[in-house]
Design a protein around this motif. Sequence first.
Motif, short mmCIF file in Angstrom:
data_model
loop_
_atom_site.label_atom_id
_atom_site.label_comp_id
_atom_site.label_asym_id
_atom_site.label_seq_id
_atom_site.Cartn_x
_atom_site.Cartn_y
_atom_site.Cartn_z
N VAL A 82 0.84 -1.21 0.00
CA VAL A 82 0.00 0.00 0.00
C VAL A 82 0.86 1.24 0.00
O VAL A 82 0.61 2.21 -0.74
CB VAL A 82 -0.96 -0.02 1.21
N THR A 83 1.91 1.24 0.84
CA THR A 83 2.80 2.39 0.90
C THR A 83 3.45 2.65 -0.46
O THR A 83 3.59 3.80 -0.90
CB THR A 83 3.87 2.17 1.97
N LEU A 107 7.80 19.36 -8.37
CA LEU A 107 8.91 18.58 -8.92
C LEU A 107 9.67 17.86 -7.81
O LEU A 107 9.95 16.65 -7.91
CB LEU A 107 9.84 19.50 -9.69
N PHE A 108 10.02 18.57 -6.74
CA PHE A 108 10.78 17.95 -5.66
C PHE A 108 9.94 16.93 -4.89
O PHE A 108 10.47 15.93 -4.39
CB PHE A 108 11.32 19.03 -4.72
N GLN A 109 8.62 17.17 -4.78
CA GLN A 109 7.76 16.16 -4.17
C GLN A 109 7.73 14.90 -5.02
O GLN A 109 7.74 13.79 -4.48
CB GLN A 109 6.34 16.72 -4.01
N ALA A 110 7.67 15.06 -6.33
CA ALA A 110 7.70 13.89 -7.20
C ALA A 110 8.99 13.11 -7.00
O ALA A 110 8.98 11.87 -6.88
CB ALA A 110 7.57 14.33 -8.66
N ALA A 111 10.14 13.82 -6.92
CA ALA A 111 11.42 13.14 -6.70
C ALA A 111 11.46 12.46 -5.35
O ALA A 111 11.93 11.31 -5.21
CB ALA A 111 12.56 14.15 -6.83
N ALA A 112 10.97 13.12 -4.29
CA ALA A 112 11.00 12.56 -2.95
C ALA A 112 10.18 11.28 -2.86
O ALA A 112 10.61 10.27 -2.28
CB ALA A 112 10.50 13.59 -1.94
N PHE A 113 8.99 11.30 -3.43
CA PHE A 113 8.13 10.12 -3.31
C PHE A 113 8.56 9.01 -4.27
O PHE A 113 8.22 7.84 -4.05
CB PHE A 113 6.67 10.52 -3.50
N ILE A 114 9.29 9.36 -5.32
CA ILE A 114 9.91 8.30 -6.13
C ILE A 114 10.95 7.56 -5.30
O ILE A 114 11.05 6.32 -5.35
CB ILE A 114 10.54 8.91 -7.39
N VAL A 266 0.02 17.91 7.26
CA VAL A 266 -0.48 17.00 8.30
C VAL A 266 0.18 15.63 8.17
O VAL A 266 0.60 15.01 9.16
CB VAL A 266 -2.01 16.89 8.21
N GLY A 267 0.29 15.14 6.93
CA GLY A 267 0.90 13.83 6.73
C GLY A 267 2.36 13.78 7.15
O GLY A 267 2.82 12.78 7.73
N LEU A 268 3.10 14.85 6.90
CA LEU A 268 4.51 14.86 7.28
C LEU A 268 4.68 14.90 8.80
O LEU A 268 5.67 14.38 9.33
CB LEU A 268 5.21 16.06 6.64
N VAL A 269 3.75 15.52 9.50
CA VAL A 269 3.80 15.46 10.97
C VAL A 269 3.64 14.01 11.44
O VAL A 269 4.36 13.54 12.33
CB VAL A 269 2.70 16.35 11.58
N VAL A 270 2.70 13.29 10.82
CA VAL A 270 2.51 11.88 11.16
C VAL A 270 3.76 11.08 10.79
O VAL A 270 4.20 10.20 11.56
CB VAL A 270 1.27 11.32 10.44
N GLY A 298 -1.17 5.54 8.48
CA GLY A 298 -1.94 6.78 8.60
C GLY A 298 -1.43 7.85 7.66
O GLY A 298 -2.22 8.62 7.08
N PHE A 299 -0.11 7.93 7.51
CA PHE A 299 0.49 8.87 6.56
C PHE A 299 -0.01 8.59 5.15
O PHE A 299 -0.38 9.52 4.41
CB PHE A 299 2.02 8.74 6.65
N ASP A 300 -0.05 7.30 4.78
CA ASP A 300 -0.56 6.94 3.45
C ASP A 300 -2.01 7.36 3.28
O ASP A 300 -2.42 7.88 2.23
CB ASP A 300 -0.45 5.42 3.24
N GLY A 301 -2.82 7.13 4.35
CA GLY A 301 -4.23 7.52 4.26
C GLY A 301 -4.40 9.02 4.08
O GLY A 301 -5.24 9.48 3.28
N ILE A 302 -3.60 9.80 4.80
CA ILE A 302 -3.68 11.26 4.65
C ILE A 302 -3.27 11.68 3.25
O ILE A 302 -3.88 12.57 2.64
CB ILE A 302 -2.80 11.94 5.71
#
Length: 547
Positions: A82-83, A107-114, A266-270, A298-302
């Motif tokens: 799932v993650t 762009l940087f979010q795309a790189a980070a989550f890749i 919020v997700g990054l706090v989790v 929970g981070f994934d859900g957010i």
Amino acid sequence: MPRAASRCKDGCPTWGTDRGGSPIGTLARTSRVAIELPGRRLDVILIAVVAVLALGGVASALMIGPHVRVVAPSLDLVLDTVTTLVTVAVAALGWVRYREHGKSAGLFQAAAFIVLALANGSCVVLALTGLDARTGLTLAAPGQASLYVFTLTRLLAAGLLVAGSLEALRHHHPRRALPVLAGATIATGLVLALLAAPAGWLPALASTAPVNSAAGAAPATVPIPSLTLLGAVASSLVAGLYLWAAALSRRLYRRDGSIGDAYLAVGLVVASFAQVANAAFPGEYTGVVTSGDLLRLGFDGILLLGIQAELHATLGQLAAANADLARLRIVEVDRAALAERARLSRELHDGLAQNLWLAKLKTGRLAALPGLGLEATALTDELGQAIDAGLSEAREAVAALRMVDEPVGTLRGLLSRSADDFADRFAIRVEFECVSDLPPLPPRAQAEALRIAQEALSNVRRHADATFVRVRAAVEEGRLVVAVGDNGRGFDPDAVGQNAFGLASMRERAALIGGELRIESRPQDGTRVSLLVPLVVAAAPVGVVAP
């Protein structure tokens, strides 16, 4: 010194304009207030999330124990899968934001989550192929490489998120996206290569010891290796970077109002609390489910909720843009129609009306010539009357065309003047009835209602041979009713048909303003023409251009 030249101090209200005289300052303040109100709500949510997670972590440590978690291989595989899928989706969304809007944060979010997707995906692949034991990913043969892989990839992802938010806050836009994505992918590949490093080659991030459990036993609580000082420092650094990225996302949301930034904050706090939980209870080994894994869920859900909210906001903006385009199209059509009406009114006034007036003068001179016979005199009189009627109709047409742009009075006053003018010109007794003031109508509706009444009066003069006409205006059952009735010879509406030019023109005018035209007549029993216009007209659907 004149008071207008004095300067206002910081404490006085500035409802003024910018240097060019436009109310940009007021609009900017209004925009900031609109963003600050949801921003305060986000602050409340962030504080509540921190409080709940902190209390939940303390309660979990006191009730369950600091070094005990659950072995559940299937559940752990599902969570990792799932993650992986969620991080891929968020990476795609970030790339779309960058491509469509040029946002460096996207762009940087795309790189980070890749980076996170590659790390989690490799764990899933190794677990499915049974290679996790050879790479130190299991509790049966724990190694340091897996700890390094997840720690370094999370450190890299958090750093990219921070860098992207900083670039966005500084309004910097990277010219090339490929170096960012390629660099993140290559760096992740190098980190994943650590899984093949020999045992004992890397400094210890955790004190590991093999754990024996009965094959096929039900999930049970088992001891988990604890982090060393180096591992704790590394995990704390990752958690701090996540919190920094959350704070920057919050600032972006307060500045731009993008709902995706709010959910990401919020997700990054989790995620930060998940990293703190990981420092206490490392859960990178396959088959182990810890509180950090649940927090990452929970981070994934957010993030999923953020994707949904972002898509909903995008669709809302698209719908608003389409509505704006439809309104602009309607405005443009109306503007063209107004210009055409103005042209027609000028041509009628300067062309047809002037020619008719010249013809009337010539006819008057002709009638004054001596020696005209009785038949010629009668013809000149009839010709003069016809020219007078044409002039009157031309004036009415010009007035109706101009009325849409510049209303010249209320409908009651206009109907009353039309009735009086008709009676004066054609020596027909006219009675005007209007029991009370009529409700205001849009200029277009008022003009069309007046033209229908004038056309009905013109038909009385041409065809009815009447001696009495009643013009009535009232409000009945939520509708404006304008009726013109006469005591003339009448006609059979069925015999005339629906396509007679005058009647068809009145019906078309009624339809243009959402009204209905009714004609009641019988031979030798007069005629009654009624216009019924609803006072509350439903708005036209978006994309439908009013005629």
